[in-house]
Design a protein around this motif. Structure first.
Motif, short mmCIF file in Angstrom:
data_model
loop_
_atom_site.label_atom_id
_atom_site.label_comp_id
_atom_site.label_asym_id
_atom_site.label_seq_id
_atom_site.Cartn_x
_atom_site.Cartn_y
_atom_site.Cartn_z
N LEU A 39 -79.54 24.93 -28.90
CA LEU A 39 -80.31 25.91 -28.12
C LEU A 39 -79.54 27.20 -27.87
O LEU A 39 -80.12 28.17 -27.39
N ASN A 40 -78.27 27.23 -28.15
CA ASN A 40 -77.46 28.42 -27.90
C ASN A 40 -76.84 28.92 -29.19
O ASN A 40 -75.67 29.27 -29.24
N ASP A 41 -77.64 28.98 -30.23
CA ASP A 41 -77.15 29.40 -31.53
C ASP A 41 -77.05 30.92 -31.61
O ASP A 41 -77.29 31.64 -30.65
N GLY A 42 -76.74 31.41 -32.78
CA GLY A 42 -76.58 32.86 -32.99
C GLY A 42 -77.86 33.64 -32.73
O GLY A 42 -77.81 34.76 -32.23
N THR A 43 -79.01 33.07 -33.07
CA THR A 43 -80.28 33.75 -32.84
C THR A 43 -80.48 33.96 -31.34
O THR A 43 -80.85 35.05 -30.91
N LYS A 44 -80.22 32.93 -30.57
CA LYS A 44 -80.37 33.01 -29.12
C LYS A 44 -79.41 34.06 -28.55
O LYS A 44 -79.79 34.88 -27.72
N GLY A 143 -91.40 32.94 -25.40
CA GLY A 143 -92.03 33.00 -26.71
C GLY A 143 -92.25 31.60 -27.25
O GLY A 143 -92.99 30.81 -26.67
N TYR A 144 -91.54 31.28 -28.33
CA TYR A 144 -91.70 29.97 -28.96
C TYR A 144 -90.57 29.01 -28.64
O TYR A 144 -90.56 27.88 -29.13
N GLY A 145 -89.61 29.45 -27.84
CA GLY A 145 -88.53 28.57 -27.42
C GLY A 145 -87.68 28.08 -28.57
O GLY A 145 -87.39 28.82 -29.51
N ALA A 146 -87.30 26.81 -28.50
CA ALA A 146 -86.40 26.22 -29.47
C ALA A 146 -87.11 25.77 -30.74
O ALA A 146 -86.52 25.11 -31.58
N ARG A 147 -88.38 26.13 -30.86
CA ARG A 147 -89.09 25.79 -32.10
C ARG A 147 -89.44 27.07 -32.84
O ARG A 147 -89.55 28.13 -32.24
N SER A 148 -89.61 26.96 -34.11
CA SER A 148 -89.98 28.11 -34.93
C SER A 148 -91.46 27.99 -35.27
O SER A 148 -91.91 26.93 -35.71
N PRO A 149 -92.23 29.07 -35.06
CA PRO A 149 -93.63 29.02 -35.46
C PRO A 149 -93.78 29.12 -36.98
O PRO A 149 -94.87 29.07 -37.50
N GLY A 150 -92.65 29.28 -37.67
CA GLY A 150 -92.66 29.35 -39.12
C GLY A 150 -92.37 30.74 -39.63
O GLY A 150 -92.22 31.69 -38.87
N GLY A 151 -92.27 30.83 -40.92
CA GLY A 151 -92.09 32.13 -41.55
C GLY A 151 -90.82 32.84 -41.13
O GLY A 151 -89.73 32.29 -41.19
N MET A 152 -90.99 34.05 -40.64
CA MET A 152 -89.86 34.93 -40.37
C MET A 152 -89.32 34.81 -38.95
O MET A 152 -88.46 35.58 -38.55
N PRO A 154 -87.26 32.57 -36.52
CA PRO A 154 -86.46 31.35 -36.32
C PRO A 154 -86.57 30.85 -34.88
O PRO A 154 -86.98 31.59 -33.98
N ALA A 155 -86.22 29.60 -34.68
CA ALA A 155 -86.16 29.04 -33.33
C ALA A 155 -85.25 29.90 -32.47
O ALA A 155 -84.33 30.54 -32.97
N ASN A 156 -85.51 29.93 -31.18
CA ASN A 156 -84.71 30.66 -30.18
C ASN A 156 -84.79 32.18 -30.32
O ASN A 156 -83.93 32.89 -29.83
N SER A 157 -85.84 32.68 -30.96
CA SER A 157 -85.96 34.12 -31.18
C SER A 157 -86.47 34.87 -29.96
O SER A 157 -87.44 34.46 -29.32
N THR A 158 -85.80 35.98 -29.68
CA THR A 158 -86.34 36.98 -28.75
C THR A 158 -87.34 37.78 -29.57
O THR A 158 -87.07 38.12 -30.72
N LEU A 159 -88.50 38.04 -29.00
CA LEU A 159 -89.57 38.70 -29.75
C LEU A 159 -90.00 40.00 -29.07
O LEU A 159 -89.90 40.13 -27.85
N ILE A 160 -90.51 40.91 -29.88
CA ILE A 160 -91.03 42.18 -29.40
C ILE A 160 -92.47 42.28 -29.87
O ILE A 160 -92.77 42.01 -31.03
#
Length: 176
Positions: A39-44, A143-152, A154-160
């Motif tokens: 849950l604390n990977d590079g994306t996060k 957003g989608y938390g620790a899961r990826s909705p797919g495609g572009m 990734p899990a743990n993404s901050t979204l705009i």
């Protein structure tokens, strides 16, 4: 990037499968450490850094939940409730500027029930009136938390997202 997402998914599945199966305290701690690492990977971390810097910009409002927004076009009038159906126009990006979804330019703009959208959208939509256009910045938990909705995304993404609330549908219209 793909390998990191796959690694997090595999790690999460292993933790889910093996957790709670008569574990010792040491095993529970080990599984919790694996989960915390996933849950604390590079994306996060990249998203958290982006949000810290973004919060300092003029015009950006930060709510107690961590939602950040800026009003691009203000509007006055009724606001939806959680059971309202709303028609919106939107575009979504990851923090590195990659657009992953958009309804702009489509013949019909989508209709959503406010309670069914991701937490960050829900919080923003409940504050908006038809005609308002906001840019919102969502920590992964909104957003989608620790899961990826797919495609572009990734899990743990901050979204705009840039969202324009076009209309709140009357109940009769929403049922059709």
């Amino acid at each position: 990037m793909v390998m990191r997402v796959v690694s997090v998914v595999v790690l999460s599945l292993l933790v889910a499968i093996t957790s709670g199966c008569g574990e010792t305290e040491e095993e529970k701690q080990f599984h919790q450490q694996l989960l915390d690492k996933a849950l604390n990977d590079g994306t996060k971390k990249a998203g958290m850094q982006f949000l810290q810097e973004n919060a300092q910009r003029d015009g950006v409002v930060v709510t107690p939940s961590g939602l950040q927004y800026e009003v691009l076009q203000a509007a006055e009038g009724p606001q939806p409730n959680v059971l309202s159906q709303v028609r919106v126009s939107y575009t979504g990006w990851t923090v590195d500027g990659e657009q992953f979804e958009s309804s702009v330019g489509k013949e019909k703009q989508p209709v959503f029930t406010v309670k069914d959208v991701i937490k960050g959208w829900r919080e923003a939509l409940l504050k908006m009136s038809p005609g308002a256009r906001w840019k919102i910045y969502l920590p992964s938990e909104l957003g989608y938390g620790a899961r990826s909705p797919g495609g572009m995304v990734p899990a743990n993404s901050t979204l705009i997202f840039e969202i324009e609330l076009l209309e709140i549908l009357p109940q009769e219209k929403a049922d059709q």
